[in-house]
Design a protein around this motif. Structure first.
Motif, PDB file in Angstrom:
ATOM      1  N   ARG A 116       3.113  11.555   2.410  1.00 26.89           N
ATOM      2  CA  ARG A 116       3.051  10.641   1.252  1.00 26.89           C
ATOM      3  C   ARG A 116       2.594   9.245   1.666  1.00 26.89           C
ATOM      4  N   ALA A 117       3.071   8.780   2.809  1.00 31.54           N
ATOM      5  CA  ALA A 117       2.652   7.457   3.282  1.00 31.54           C
ATOM      6  C   ALA A 117       1.156   7.462   3.601  1.00 31.54           C
ATOM      7  N   GLU A 118       0.707   8.516   4.232  1.00 38.56           N
ATOM      8  CA  GLU A 118      -0.707   8.630   4.589  1.00 38.56           C
ATOM      9  C   GLU A 118      -1.577   8.782   3.338  1.00 38.56           C
ATOM     10  N   ARG A 119      -1.038   9.425   2.315  1.00 35.78           N
ATOM     11  CA  ARG A 119      -1.761   9.547   1.033  1.00 35.78           C
ATOM     12  C   ARG A 119      -2.060   8.159   0.463  1.00 35.78           C
ATOM     13  N   ALA A 120      -1.089   7.251   0.563  1.00 37.29           N
ATOM     14  CA  ALA A 120      -1.288   5.896   0.035  1.00 37.29           C
ATOM     15  C   ALA A 120      -2.411   5.192   0.799  1.00 37.29           C
ATOM     16  N   ARG A 121      -2.429   5.357   2.109  1.00 37.69           N
ATOM     17  CA  ARG A 121      -3.481   4.736   2.919  1.00 37.69           C
ATOM     18  C   ARG A 121      -4.851   5.319   2.559  1.00 37.69           C
ATOM     19  N   LEU A 122      -4.901   6.653   2.475  1.00 36.46           N
ATOM     20  CA  LEU A 122      -6.168   7.332   2.175  1.00 36.46           C
ATOM     21  C   LEU A 122      -6.705   6.897   0.811  1.00 36.46           C
ATOM     22  N   TYR A 123      -5.817   6.774  -0.162  1.00 41.19           N
ATOM     23  CA  TYR A 123      -6.217   6.358  -1.518  1.00 41.19           C
ATOM     24  C   TYR A 123      -6.798   4.939  -1.486  1.00 41.19           C
ATOM     25  N   ASP A 124      -6.114   4.033  -0.780  1.00 39.36           N
ATOM     26  CA  ASP A 124      -6.602   2.652  -0.635  1.00 39.36           C
ATOM     27  C   ASP A 124      -7.984   2.612   0.003  1.00 39.36           C
ATOM     28  N   GLU A 125      -8.120   3.353   1.080  1.00 39.79           N
ATOM     29  CA  GLU A 125      -9.399   3.343   1.819  1.00 39.79           C
ATOM     30  C   GLU A 125     -10.518   3.931   0.967  1.00 39.79           C
ATOM     31  N   LEU A 126     -10.208   4.991   0.248  1.00 41.04           N
ATOM     32  CA  LEU A 126     -11.236   5.587  -0.622  1.00 41.04           C
ATOM     33  C   LEU A 126     -11.691   4.574  -1.669  1.00 41.04           C
ATOM     34  N   GLY A 127     -10.722   3.812  -2.191  1.00 41.25           N
ATOM     35  CA  GLY A 127     -11.018   2.819  -3.215  1.00 41.25           C
ATOM     36  C   GLY A 127     -11.933   1.715  -2.714  1.00 41.25           C
ATOM     37  N   ARG A 128     -11.979   1.535  -1.408  1.00 38.86           N
ATOM     38  CA  ARG A 128     -12.814   0.469  -0.835  1.00 38.86           C
ATOM     39  C   ARG A 128     -14.231   0.932  -0.543  1.00 38.86           C
ATOM     40  N   ILE A 129     -14.517   2.200  -0.729  1.00 39.29           N
ATOM     41  CA  ILE A 129     -15.876   2.688  -0.461  1.00 39.29           C
ATOM     42  C   ILE A 129     -16.690   2.618  -1.750  1.00 39.29           C
ATOM     43  N   ALA A 130     -17.769   1.854  -1.719  1.00 35.23           N
ATOM     44  CA  ALA A 130     -18.607   1.699  -2.914  1.00 35.23           C
ATOM     45  C   ALA A 130     -19.132   3.063  -3.346  1.00 35.23           C
ATOM     46  N   GLY A 131     -19.062   3.331  -4.638  1.00 33.60           N
ATOM     47  CA  GLY A 131     -19.598   4.587  -5.162  1.00 33.60           C
ATOM     48  C   GLY A 131     -18.572   5.710  -5.211  1.00 33.60           C
ATOM     49  N   ILE A 132     -17.353   5.456  -4.727  1.00 32.83           N
ATOM     50  CA  ILE A 132     -16.304   6.484  -4.767  1.00 32.83           C
ATOM     51  C   ILE A 132     -15.264   6.082  -5.816  1.00 32.83           C
ATOM     52  N   GLN A 133     -14.927   7.033  -6.685  1.00 32.43           N
ATOM     53  CA  GLN A 133     -13.827   6.812  -7.635  1.00 32.43           C
ATOM     54  C   GLN A 133     -12.715   7.793  -7.294  1.00 32.43           C
ATOM     55  N   ALA A 134     -11.596   7.275  -6.801  1.00 34.25           N
ATOM     56  CA  ALA A 134     -10.473   8.145  -6.424  1.00 34.25           C
ATOM     57  C   ALA A 134      -9.430   8.138  -7.534  1.00 34.25           C
TER      58      ALA A 134
END
Ligand SMILES: *Cc1c(COP(=O)(O)O)cnc(C)c1O
Length: 357
Positions: free
Chosen positions: A273-291
């Motif tokens: 669950r903690a890693e999910r939060a990190r992954l979601y944040d990082e995905l949100g920072r990639i232009a062109g990706i909608q998580a």
């Protein structure tokens, strides 16, 4: 005259595409919602010992008495509720559908959701009605209630959290569905370990509610063990279509042992669950990706040219799930399972390279 197989096999089976499991050899495997962590070494040794001395010459306990007692405690199954086990929850979906497959019976599900609800209905020769979710993947309660009134489904499947969208549905909406449905309503809590919400404590409030879980997503996918809890008025009948020894000796023995150390699986789920939060944040920072936000151990995301992104990732050694083309609401969608921090970092690096091509 002999006939062609296609003239013998039921036409709806001939029309099906087999459930495809891609080859993952040598790849970072983030496609199937597995827990990336093995059991701790100490527990592995205990399991090895137990497997070695298990009575493999005998059929398993058909009632799985010990394992069920353990599951009742660990899963918080309310007193007085029946418990039925399956060779994975997939087998339980099959038992439920088979038991309810009267001529003209309807199984109702939401879409997009877990594909086995629809596939198993086809296996059993039952009509499946899929009610679309709203564009933001939330529950369209009004639409579901209308479909229930029209089709009077024998069975309703609700994945909670939903796969592949990752979200929990509105509780009040599910309560209304439970009240409107003439038959069984299965709340499929395959991702319960990552969600923190459950209908298990509500079993006594709704005589037609059944709550299904699995050990697959929380670290024991290889064992194949699913369970369903609910009123014996339903489950005593469903149990009649269960094959007598469906949960084998090794699964019963090893699952019982692993569940004695339920706290360890809980710690792994917390790390995921903690890693999910990190992954979601990082995905949100990639232009062109909608998580999309997730209450499960995977994240759904949208990327233009999903097919190209999927194969770009695979070329870089990372396997995820491509959902593009599986449902109109999932155009350009991909699903990544939360892995170890190292695996996810590799995935994120490969994704950045791929979308920037
Ligand atoms: C993975 C999954 C299952 C199947 O789990 P098994 O117990 O491994 O058969 C059931 N329901 C949902 C929603 C799932 O995502």
């Amino acid at each position: 005259m002999s006939k062609k197989p296609e003239d013998i096999i039921r036409s709806e089976i001939v029309a099906l595409k087999a459930y495809h499991v891609p080859d993952s050899a040598g790849l970072v495997k983030l496609d199937a919602m597995e827990n990336p962590y093995r059991l701790p070494a100490e527990l592995q040794a205990e399991v090895a010992q137990m497997a070695g001395s298990a009575p493999l010459n005998r059929y398993p306990d058909p009632g799985a008495v010990q394992l069920k007692a353990r599951l009742r405690t660990v899963m918080g199954i309310p007193d007085g509720m029946d418990l039925l086990l399956g060779n994975g929850s997939d087998e339980i979906i099959q038992m439920l559908t088979m038991a309810a497959a009267r001529p003209g019976a309807v199984v109702l599900g939401l879409e997009p959701s877990f594909v086995m609800f629809r596939m198993i209905a086809a296996f059993c020769g039952v009509q499946f009605v899929g009610v679309p979710l709203k564009p933001d993947f939330s529950l369209d309660t009004g639409k579901v209630i209308a479909a229930i009134a029209e089709h009077q489904p024998a069975l309703v499947f609700i994945a909670y959290p939903n796969n592949p969208t990752g979200n929990l549905f509105d509780e009040e909406g599910i309560r209304r569905i439970l009240e409107a449905a003439p038959g069984m309503v299965v709340v499929d809590e395959a991702y319960h370990a990552f969600a923190g919400k459950s209908f298990m404590p509500r079993l006594a409030d709704h005589p037609n509610l059944l709550v299904m879980r699995t050990l697959s997503k929380s670290g024991l996918a290889g064992l194949r063990l699913g369970l369903i809890a609910g009123n014996s008025a339903w489950l005593a009948h469903v149990d009649k279509v269960r094959l007598p020894y469906n949960v084998n000796v090794l699964t019963q023995t090893v699952a019982e042992k692993a569940l004695q150390h339920h706290d360890l699986l809980g710690l792994q789920a917390a790390a995921i669950r903690a890693e999910r939060a990190r992954l979601y944040d990082e995905l949100g920072r990639i232009a062109g990706i909608q998580a999309y936000p997730s209450d499960a151990n995977f994240i759904l995301f949208r990327a233009a040219g999903a097919e190209r992104v999927f194969s770009g990732l695979r070329q870089r050694g990372v396997l995820i799930k491509n959902l593009h083309g599986s449902h109109p609401a999932l155009t350009d969608c991909l699903r990544v399972t939360v892995g170890t921090p190292e695996e996810d970092t590799r995935f994120l690096a490969a994704l950045k390279e791929t979308v920037n091509l």
